[in-house]
Design a protein around this motif. Structure first.
Motif, PDB file in Angstrom:
ATOM      1  N   TRP A 168      30.841  42.057  43.274  1.00  0.00           N
ATOM      2  CA  TRP A 168      30.459  43.473  43.280  1.00  0.00           C
ATOM      3  C   TRP A 168      31.727  44.303  43.333  1.00  0.00           C
ATOM      4  O   TRP A 168      32.610  44.053  44.141  1.00  0.00           O
ATOM      5  N   ASP A 169      31.841  45.312  42.472  1.00  0.00           N
ATOM      6  CA  ASP A 169      33.064  46.095  42.353  1.00  0.00           C
ATOM      7  C   ASP A 169      32.751  47.579  42.463  1.00  0.00           C
ATOM      8  O   ASP A 169      31.848  48.074  41.800  1.00  0.00           O
ATOM      9  N   VAL A 170      33.500  48.279  43.322  1.00  0.00           N
ATOM     10  CA  VAL A 170      33.322  49.729  43.450  1.00  0.00           C
ATOM     11  C   VAL A 170      34.627  50.470  43.155  1.00  0.00           C
ATOM     12  O   VAL A 170      34.819  51.605  43.578  1.00  0.00           O
ATOM     13  N   GLU A 171      35.526  49.849  42.403  1.00  0.00           N
ATOM     14  CA  GLU A 171      36.801  50.487  42.072  1.00  0.00           C
ATOM     15  C   GLU A 171      36.610  51.433  40.897  1.00  0.00           C
ATOM     16  O   GLU A 171      36.953  51.142  39.757  1.00  0.00           O
ATOM     17  N   VAL A 172      36.075  52.611  41.180  1.00  0.00           N
ATOM     18  CA  VAL A 172      35.756  53.565  40.119  1.00  0.00           C
ATOM     19  C   VAL A 172      37.018  54.025  39.398  1.00  0.00           C
ATOM     20  O   VAL A 172      37.032  54.192  38.177  1.00  0.00           O
ATOM     21  N   GLU A 173      38.093  54.255  40.156  1.00  0.00           N
ATOM     22  CA  GLU A 173      39.319  54.739  39.525  1.00  0.00           C
ATOM     23  C   GLU A 173      39.819  53.762  38.471  1.00  0.00           C
ATOM     24  O   GLU A 173      40.341  54.141  37.424  1.00  0.00           O
ATOM     25  N   LYS A 174      39.642  52.474  38.748  1.00  0.00           N
ATOM     26  CA  LYS A 174      40.143  51.447  37.837  1.00  0.00           C
ATOM     27  C   LYS A 174      39.113  51.069  36.789  1.00  0.00           C
ATOM     28  O   LYS A 174      39.418  50.958  35.603  1.00  0.00           O
ATOM     29  N   GLN A 175      37.859  50.876  37.235  1.00  0.00           N
ATOM     30  CA  GLN A 175      36.824  50.378  36.347  1.00  0.00           C
ATOM     31  C   GLN A 175      35.966  51.483  35.735  1.00  0.00           C
ATOM     32  O   GLN A 175      35.367  51.303  34.679  1.00  0.00           O
ATOM     33  N   GLY A 176      35.848  52.634  36.435  1.00  0.00           N
ATOM     34  CA  GLY A 176      35.008  53.713  35.948  1.00  0.00           C
ATOM     35  C   GLY A 176      33.534  53.452  36.113  1.00  0.00           C
ATOM     36  O   GLY A 176      32.704  54.108  35.483  1.00  0.00           O
ATOM     37  N   ARG A 177      33.190  52.482  36.996  1.00  0.00           N
ATOM     38  CA  ARG A 177      31.797  52.103  37.156  1.00  0.00           C
ATOM     39  C   ARG A 177      31.622  51.306  38.440  1.00  0.00           C
ATOM     40  O   ARG A 177      32.594  50.921  39.075  1.00  0.00           O
TER      41      ARG A 177
END
Length: 225
Positions: free
Chosen positions: A193-202
């Motif tokens: 699960w990923d919440v790195e919006v700055e990096k992934q945008g999602r």
């Protein structure tokens, strides 16, 4: 009006991250038997399997013969992970709505469904459309439609147009904040699960899409609805 609002919801970025190796365990050490734990609430492997089985049963019923059904199964080989992604995101979306002070009523959902049914030629047409396009079984159609409405309401509360890269980024920042607030403990057999919006945008699991999320390209162009 409703067609435009639906496109707005569907054009959100899908949750795509680097895929993690699939493990053979039936649950994490901390939460045996759980597919995920979100905000302390378990999504059990059994609940996940039941929802996937509902989709398979609907696909079989909609197939002309066994060969067509097997082709559908082959085309939706990642159905389990995609389904879990949607189940987790539904809970994250609920938290984001609570944080924004937004409440969606049953009447809003019913009105939205009625508008969709009119577009699809009735209830059966809508059920078949969402099964074919989004792998949503008829038993869970109302939940999916509710999420569609909730996305629209959250975007309005945030004052953004999710058809734009900037608006989409603001929306997913709110979802990331809600995700981190809840805490998502995912069974590693299904991915990460990923919440790195700055990096992934999602926000979300590897290569998983739900009816109310769809990719917005970096250039801001949109996939056809």
């Amino acid at each position: 009006m409703h067609r435009r609002r639906r496109r707005t919801a569907l054009l959100l970025s899908a949750a795509i991250t680097a895929a993690a190796p699939l493990l053979s365990a039936c649950g994490s050490d901390a939460h045996p038997g759980a597919a995920a734990v979100v905000g302390g609430e378990r999504i059990t492997v059994s609940q996940l399997e039941n929802r996937v089985n509902d989709v398979r049963a609907a696909q079989r019923a909609a197939s002309a013969d066994e060969a067509q059904y097997q082709r559908l199964v082959a085309q939706t080989g990642t159905l389990t992970r995609h389904t879990l992604n949607g189940m987790v995101l539904e809970k994250v979306l609920d938290q984001a709505l609570e944080d924004a002070g937004v409440r969606v009523t049953r009447k809003e959902v019913q009105e939205y469904r009625s508008a969709l049914e009119e577009q699809e030629g009735g209830s059966q047409g809508l059920e078949l459309s969402w099964l074919q396009q989004y792998n949503v079984a008829p038993e869970h159609l109302d939940e999916s439609i509710r999420s569609d409405v909730e996305v629209q309401r959250l975007a309005t509360a945030l004052g953004v147009d999710v058809n734009t890269p900037d608006g989409s980024a603001v929306f997913w920042q709110a979802m990331a904040k809600a995700s981190e607030k809840l805490g998502v403990d995912l069974n590693p057999r299904y991915g990460t699960w990923d919440v790195e919006v700055e990096k992934q945008g999602r926000v979300g699991m590897a290569e998983a899409k739900t009816p109310w999320v769809r990719e917005v390209t970096k250039a801001g162009t949109q996939e056809p609805a």
